[in-house]
Design an enzyme around this catalytic site. Structure first.
Site, PDB file in Angstrom:
ATOM      1  N   CYS A 119     -33.879  59.993  75.948  1.00 30.98           N
ATOM      2  CA  CYS A 119     -33.631  58.891  76.878  1.00 30.98           C
ATOM      3  C   CYS A 119     -33.487  57.608  76.068  1.00 30.98           C
ATOM      4  CB  CYS A 119     -34.723  58.744  77.921  1.00 30.98           C
ATOM      5  SG  CYS A 119     -34.104  57.850  79.372  1.00 30.98           S
ATOM      6  N   CYS A 129     -32.404  53.245  81.267  1.00 36.73           N
ATOM      7  CA  CYS A 129     -32.188  54.538  80.614  1.00 36.73           C
ATOM      8  C   CYS A 129     -30.746  54.765  80.190  1.00 36.73           C
ATOM      9  CB  CYS A 129     -32.661  55.666  81.532  1.00 36.73           C
ATOM     10  SG  CYS A 129     -34.381  55.495  82.044  1.00 36.73           S
ATOM     11  N   LYS A 195     -36.021  64.420  88.925  1.00 39.25           N
ATOM     12  CA  LYS A 195     -36.899  63.357  88.446  1.00 39.25           C
ATOM     13  C   LYS A 195     -36.832  62.211  89.450  1.00 39.25           C
ATOM     14  CE  LYS A 195     -37.819  60.172  84.689  1.00 39.25           C
ATOM     15  NZ  LYS A 195     -37.530  59.767  83.309  1.00 39.25           N
ATOM     16  N   ARG A 205     -45.146  53.902  81.135  1.00 41.39           N
ATOM     17  CA  ARG A 205     -44.289  52.767  80.771  1.00 41.39           C
ATOM     18  C   ARG A 205     -45.063  51.751  79.953  1.00 41.39           C
ATOM     19  NH1 ARG A 205     -40.679  52.286  86.325  1.00 41.39           N
ATOM     20  NH2 ARG A 205     -39.774  54.374  86.118  1.00 41.39           N
ATOM     21  N   ARG A 217     -35.413  51.795  88.724  1.00 42.50           N
ATOM     22  CA  ARG A 217     -34.583  52.933  88.316  1.00 42.50           C
ATOM     23  C   ARG A 217     -34.025  53.702  89.517  1.00 42.50           C
ATOM     24  NH1 ARG A 217     -36.067  52.265  83.178  1.00 42.50           N
ATOM     25  NH2 ARG A 217     -38.069  52.913  82.299  1.00 42.50           N
ATOM     26  N   LYS A 248     -40.431  66.486  88.366  1.00 43.13           N
ATOM     27  CA  LYS A 248     -41.269  65.408  87.843  1.00 43.13           C
ATOM     28  C   LYS A 248     -41.294  64.248  88.823  1.00 43.13           C
ATOM     29  CE  LYS A 248     -41.320  62.000  84.245  1.00 43.13           C
ATOM     30  NZ  LYS A 248     -40.560  61.306  83.256  1.00 43.13           N
ATOM     31  N   SER A 274     -48.111  60.665  83.751  1.00 47.41           N
ATOM     32  CA  SER A 274     -49.176  59.761  83.299  1.00 47.41           C
ATOM     33  C   SER A 274     -50.071  59.267  84.429  1.00 47.41           C
ATOM     34  CB  SER A 274     -48.542  58.574  82.575  1.00 47.41           C
ATOM     35  OG  SER A 274     -47.610  57.907  83.422  1.00 47.41           O
ATOM     36  N   TYR A 312     -50.851  65.676  79.798  1.00 40.06           N
ATOM     37  CA  TYR A 312     -51.725  64.966  78.857  1.00 40.06           C
ATOM     38  C   TYR A 312     -53.082  65.654  78.754  1.00 40.06           C
ATOM     39  CZ  TYR A 312     -47.962  61.693  79.532  1.00 40.06           C
ATOM     40  OH  TYR A 312     -46.704  61.151  79.591  1.00 40.06           O
TER      41      TYR A 312
HETATM   42  C1  PBG Z   1     -38.211  58.125  80.184  1.00 38.01           C
HETATM   43  C2  PBG Z   1     -39.390  58.869  80.665  1.00 38.01           C
HETATM   44  C3  PBG Z   1     -40.384  58.465  81.571  1.00 38.01           C
HETATM   45  C4  PBG Z   1     -41.313  59.491  81.641  1.00 38.01           C
HETATM   46  C5  PBG Z   1     -40.866  60.511  80.804  1.00 38.01           C
HETATM   47  N1  PBG Z   1     -39.664  60.120  80.222  1.00 38.01           N
HETATM   48  C6  PBG Z   1     -40.588  57.183  82.290  1.00 38.01           C
HETATM   49  C7  PBG Z   1     -39.602  56.664  83.225  1.00 38.01           C
HETATM   50  O1  PBG Z   1     -38.649  57.335  83.656  1.00 38.01           O
HETATM   51  O2  PBG Z   1     -39.765  55.502  83.546  1.00 38.01           O
HETATM   52  C8  PBG Z   1     -42.566  59.480  82.453  1.00 38.01           C
HETATM   53  C9  PBG Z   1     -43.668  60.310  81.944  1.00 38.01           C
HETATM   54  C10 PBG Z   1     -45.020  60.008  82.498  1.00 38.01           C
HETATM   55  O3  PBG Z   1     -45.205  59.166  83.392  1.00 38.01           O
HETATM   56  O4  PBG Z   1     -45.953  60.645  82.016  1.00 38.01           O
HETATM   57  N2  PBG Z   1     -37.100  58.170  81.003  1.00 38.01           N
HETATM   58 ZN    ZN Z   2     -35.550  56.565  80.406  1.00 39.20          ZN
END
Ligand code: PBG
Ligand code: ZN
Length: 326
Positions: A119, A129, A195, A205, A217, A248, A274, A312
């Site tokens: 990304c 992104c 996603k 983030r 986004r 996700k 996260s 995690y």
């Molecule tokens: C990047 C990305 C993100 C996550 C994984 N790859 C963040 C986003 O899309 O803002 C999130 C992972 C997480 O929250 O653990 N595109």
């Molecule tokens: Zn991204």
């Protein structure tokens, strides 16, 4: 009235409960996210993700040996570069943090399965992104060559799998073509197929310094209200050559995971993101919930259809499973 069906018969003691248990967690289910930063001798706890660290490349030996000891077979790498620009050029730099980390991990643990998150948001100064036009809109087709270049640089650095998380249309096909043309036909692709535009990414983030500088986004990540649309996204990724499909976040989207893994005949991954980690971690730390909420949650993700769980909790969970505590 005496009941005819007595479900309790098979819950009577630990032996029978174990014999009829449908879902069992294993360290082999887990993929550990690793955050790599530039610099030397850095191992710094991430404030938004207690128990998770930023590592510099020279300190990766520690986490590599923890993975080996606990039996976690795979990791997914995220880079936090010093240099950001409008096109995220650091992302495909052969000497970038992720590329260096891949080579180092391969040296440390030859059998480790290494996945690279593809990304641009960690590498762009605007935090989106993809590539922007003058109006600040993310351009789909102009972004694809950048993503393909990132994936190729990961393959050259020794990645086993690439996982584009950008949500651009046609990205799986673009990556597949580029990898194949360069002779990397055995590098697998995991699509972040469904996603969602989720507030559960908040702690990530902060950890990855990847919050968008303006806007959100929602023009590329999915609307949390949509389940059927997720199936359309999965179909597209499958048609374009994805080897694994992902949902996700995991917990608020277990219905999507269940439906997708029932309909499509390829392995599914779920990203226990996260915010999901932080919620449980803090609740357990504060004594609001017993620690068994963690295996309960991970088991639910597996029960719903995930073969791979990106979490995690990977090291901690693998450790507890190994000791027989879970
Ligand atoms: C990047 C990305 C993100 C996550 C994984 N790859 C963040 C986003 O899309 O803002 C999130 C992972 C997480 O929250 O653990 N595109
Ligand atoms: Zn991204």
């Amino acid at each position: 009235m005496e009941p005819f069906y007595r479900g309790r018969r098979l819950r009577k003691n630990a032996a029978i409960r174990s014999m009829i248990r449908e879902t069992r967690l294993s360290s082999e289910d887990f993929v550990l996210p690793i955050f790599v930063v530039e610099g030397e001798n850095i191992k710094e706890e991430i404030p938004s993700l207690p128990g998770i660290y930023h590592y510099s490349v020279d300190r990766l030996d520690e986490i590599a040996s923890q993975m080996e000891q606990t039996g976690v077979p795979a990791c997914i790498l995220f880079g936090i570069p010093d240099h950001k620009d409008s096109c995220g050029t650091a992302a495909s730099d052969p000497e970038g943090v992720v590329q260096q980390a891949m080579r180092r991990l391969r040296q440390l643990s030859p059998d480790l399965y290494i996945i690279g998150d593809v990304c641009m948001c960690e590498y762009t100064d605007h935090g989106h992104c993809g590539i922007l036009n003058a109006r600040g809109e993310v351009l789909n087709d102009a972004t694809l060559p950048h993503l393909a270049a990132i994936a190729l640089s990961y393959a050259e650095a020794g990645a086993d799998m690439v996982a584009p998380s950008d949500m651009m249309d046609g990205h799986i096909a673009a990556l597949r073509r580029t990898l194949d043309d360069a002779g990397f036909e055995n590098v697998a692709i995991m699509g972040y197929s469904a996603k969602y535009a989720s507030a559960y990414y908040g702690p990530f983030r902060e950890a990855a310094h990847s919050a968008p500088a303006f806007g959100d986004r929602k023009s590329y990540q999915m609307d949390p209200a949509n389940g059927r649309e997720a199936l359309r996204e999965m179909q597209a990724d499958l048609d374009e050559g994805a080897d694994i499909l992902m949902v996700k976040p995991a917990l608020a989207y277990l219905d999507v995971l269940k439906e997708g893994s029932t309909q499509f005949n390829l392995p599914f991954a779920a990203y226990n993101v996260s915010g999901e980690y932080a919620m449980l971690k803090l609740a357990v730390e504060k004594g609001l919930m017993n620690e068994s909420v963690i295996p309960e949650t991970l088991t639910a993700i597996k029960r719903a259809g995930a073969k791979l769980i990106i979490t995690y909790f990977a090291l901690e969970a693998a450790e507890k499973l190994k000791k027989g505590e879970w």
